[in-house]
Scaffold this motif. Structure first.
Motif, PDB file in Angstrom:
ATOM      1  N   LEU A   1       7.438 -60.279  -7.562  1.00  9.17           N
ATOM      2  CA  LEU A   1       8.394 -59.207  -7.854  1.00  9.17           C
ATOM      3  C   LEU A   1       8.077 -57.921  -7.110  1.00  9.17           C
ATOM      4  O   LEU A   1       6.903 -57.637  -6.824  1.00  9.17           O
ATOM      5  N   PRO A   2       9.085 -57.098  -6.842  1.00  8.33           N
ATOM      6  CA  PRO A   2       8.841 -55.736  -6.357  1.00  8.33           C
ATOM      7  C   PRO A   2       8.028 -54.965  -7.405  1.00  8.33           C
ATOM      8  O   PRO A   2       8.070 -55.291  -8.597  1.00  8.33           O
ATOM      9  N   PRO A   3       7.293 -53.934  -6.982  1.00  8.22           N
ATOM     10  CA  PRO A   3       6.382 -53.245  -7.894  1.00  8.22           C
ATOM     11  C   PRO A   3       7.027 -52.765  -9.197  1.00  8.22           C
ATOM     12  O   PRO A   3       6.484 -52.993 -10.284  1.00  8.22           O
ATOM     13  N   ASP A   4       8.181 -52.099  -9.126  1.00 10.77           N
ATOM     14  CA  ASP A   4       8.809 -51.598 -10.350  1.00 10.77           C
ATOM     15  C   ASP A   4       9.289 -52.738 -11.245  1.00 10.77           C
ATOM     16  O   ASP A   4       9.184 -52.655 -12.474  1.00 10.77           O
TER      17      ASP A   4
ATOM     18  N   ASP B   1      15.088 -65.230  -8.792  1.00  7.17           N
ATOM     19  CA  ASP B   1      16.209 -66.076  -9.190  1.00  7.17           C
ATOM     20  C   ASP B   1      17.098 -65.334 -10.185  1.00  7.17           C
ATOM     21  O   ASP B   1      16.700 -64.332 -10.787  1.00  7.17           O
ATOM     22  N   GLU B   2      18.307 -65.829 -10.354  1.00 13.55           N
ATOM     23  CA  GLU B   2      19.322 -65.117 -11.141  1.00 13.55           C
ATOM     24  C   GLU B   2      18.910 -64.946 -12.592  1.00 13.55           C
ATOM     25  O   GLU B   2      19.148 -63.890 -13.196  1.00 13.55           O
ATOM     26  N   ASP B   3      18.309 -65.973 -13.195  1.00 17.39           N
ATOM     27  CA  ASP B   3      17.912 -65.885 -14.604  1.00 17.39           C
ATOM     28  C   ASP B   3      16.848 -64.815 -14.801  1.00 17.39           C
ATOM     29  O   ASP B   3      16.913 -64.030 -15.756  1.00 17.39           O
TER      30      ASP B   3
ATOM     31  N   GLN C   1      16.294 -62.246 -12.806  1.00 16.71           N
ATOM     32  CA  GLN C   1      16.890 -60.943 -12.540  1.00 16.71           C
ATOM     33  C   GLN C   1      17.705 -60.457 -13.733  1.00 16.71           C
ATOM     34  O   GLN C   1      17.673 -59.273 -14.086  1.00 16.71           O
ATOM     35  N   GLU C   2      18.415 -61.379 -14.372  1.00 17.14           N
ATOM     36  CA  GLU C   2      19.177 -61.011 -15.564  1.00 17.14           C
ATOM     37  C   GLU C   2      18.243 -60.547 -16.685  1.00 17.14           C
ATOM     38  O   GLU C   2      18.527 -59.562 -17.377  1.00 17.14           O
ATOM     39  N   ALA C   3      17.125 -61.255 -16.841  1.00 18.78           N
ATOM     40  CA  ALA C   3      16.149 -60.870 -17.865  1.00 18.78           C
ATOM     41  C   ALA C   3      15.539 -59.505 -17.555  1.00 18.78           C
ATOM     42  O   ALA C   3      15.331 -58.679 -18.454  1.00 18.78           O
ATOM     43  N   LEU C   4      15.279 -59.247 -16.279  1.00 18.71           N
ATOM     44  CA  LEU C   4      14.730 -57.951 -15.888  1.00 18.71           C
ATOM     45  C   LEU C   4      15.738 -56.827 -16.139  1.00 18.71           C
ATOM     46  O   LEU C   4      15.361 -55.734 -16.590  1.00 18.71           O
ATOM     47  N   ASN C   5      16.988 -57.081 -15.846  1.00 17.77           N
ATOM     48  CA  ASN C   5      18.022 -56.070 -16.086  1.00 17.77           C
ATOM     49  C   ASN C   5      18.114 -55.738 -17.567  1.00 17.77           C
ATOM     50  O   ASN C   5      18.250 -54.564 -17.955  1.00 17.77           O
ATOM     51  N   TRP C   6      18.058 -56.776 -18.398  1.00 19.75           N
ATOM     52  CA  TRP C   6      18.104 -56.555 -19.845  1.00 19.75           C
ATOM     53  C   TRP C   6      16.872 -55.782 -20.310  1.00 19.75           C
ATOM     54  O   TRP C   6      16.973 -54.836 -21.112  1.00 19.75           O
ATOM     55  N   ALA C   7      15.685 -56.162 -19.795  1.00 20.39           N
ATOM     56  CA  ALA C   7      14.445 -55.484 -20.181  1.00 20.39           C
ATOM     57  C   ALA C   7      14.477 -54.022 -19.756  1.00 20.39           C
ATOM     58  O   ALA C   7      14.070 -53.130 -20.512  1.00 20.39           O
TER      59      ALA C   7
END
Length: 244
Positions: free
Chosen positions: A145-148, A8-10, A12-18
């Protein structure tokens, strides 16, 4: 590990920030850096930031041994290594294997003189509940999630905390700085921390007898130095990276 669901978008945004923050910590530049960060995040979330901290902060009793800083140093680094190895496995139940290690009540902790039962008596039920809840949560996201991205998610608890612990990018520099200081080759350190180091007291003879061996153990397996020796290093500025 099963069919992955759209992120979900939230999240994904958290993952991008991390991912951005982990990049700023130079995690991706280090060999297996993301896996080490994920291992640290797992241990921090599943173990360190849980009821074991209450046992660590509590006075010993006739049944519970003192869980001093050296024992925590040994245990946390050993568990980080186990988490790192688990994350490199293709076993779909690898996190449950890690859970079994965490909750094993009978095996003497490497580098220590007791078991989870010895150190955690009075908190064992809470520790078990916490570990199982957190492992189940990580298992859910591992399937999603995908592995990475899962490794980024697992490593996120490290963000904003120390990037100079065992296995993290700055750890080798911390070890080299400590060995140099133990040899007496860091005058600036002595000027800044000399008074404190006098209060801390001299390093144990087993640490200074063979500094090359101490260096190798700190880099690869700190728990093998033993909890007593690690107690001297805990909260000691000698392991702080050089400012130069």
């Amino acid at each position: 590990m099963g069919e992955r669901q759209p992120v979900d978008e939230d999240l994904q945004e958290a993952l991008n920030w991390a991912r951005q923050r982990l990049g700023e910590m130079r995690v991706f530049e280090a060999t297996d850096g993301l896996r080490w960060a994920a291992a640290h995040g797992l241990v921090l979330s599943v173990w360190r930031n849980g009821p074991i901290e209450d046992a660590h902060a509590s006075r010993p009793t006739s049944r519970r041994k003192a869980l001093h800083d050296g024992a925590m140093f040994a245990r946390n680094t050993w568990l980080t290594r186990q988490a790192f190895d688990a994350l490199g496995s293709d076993n779909q139940f690898r996190l449950y294997a890690l859970e079994d290690l965490l909750l094993d009540r009978d095996t003497v902790w490497p580098g220590c003189e007791g078991t989870l039962t010895d150190y955690g008596w009075g908190f064992l039920g809470e520790i078990k509940k916490h570990v199982k809840q957190r492992i189940d949560m990580f298992m859910h996201y591992e399937k999603t999630l995908p592995p990475d991205d899962f490794l980024v998610f697992a490593g996120a608890p490290r963000i904003g905390t120390h990037d100079d612990h065992y296995g993290m990018p700055k750890w080798p520099a911390c070890v080299e700085a400590a060995i140099r200081r133990l040899r007496g080759d860091d005058e600036e350190f002595q000027k800044e921390w000399g008074d404190l180091m006098q209060r801390v007291g001299p390093a144990p003879a087993t640490v200074t007898a063979d500094l090359e061996r101490t260096r190798e153990l700190l880099l690869d397996s700190p728990w093998d130095l033993g909890a007593g020796n690690l107690g001297w290093f805990a909260w000691n500025p000698i392991l702080q990276p050089s400012r130069r």
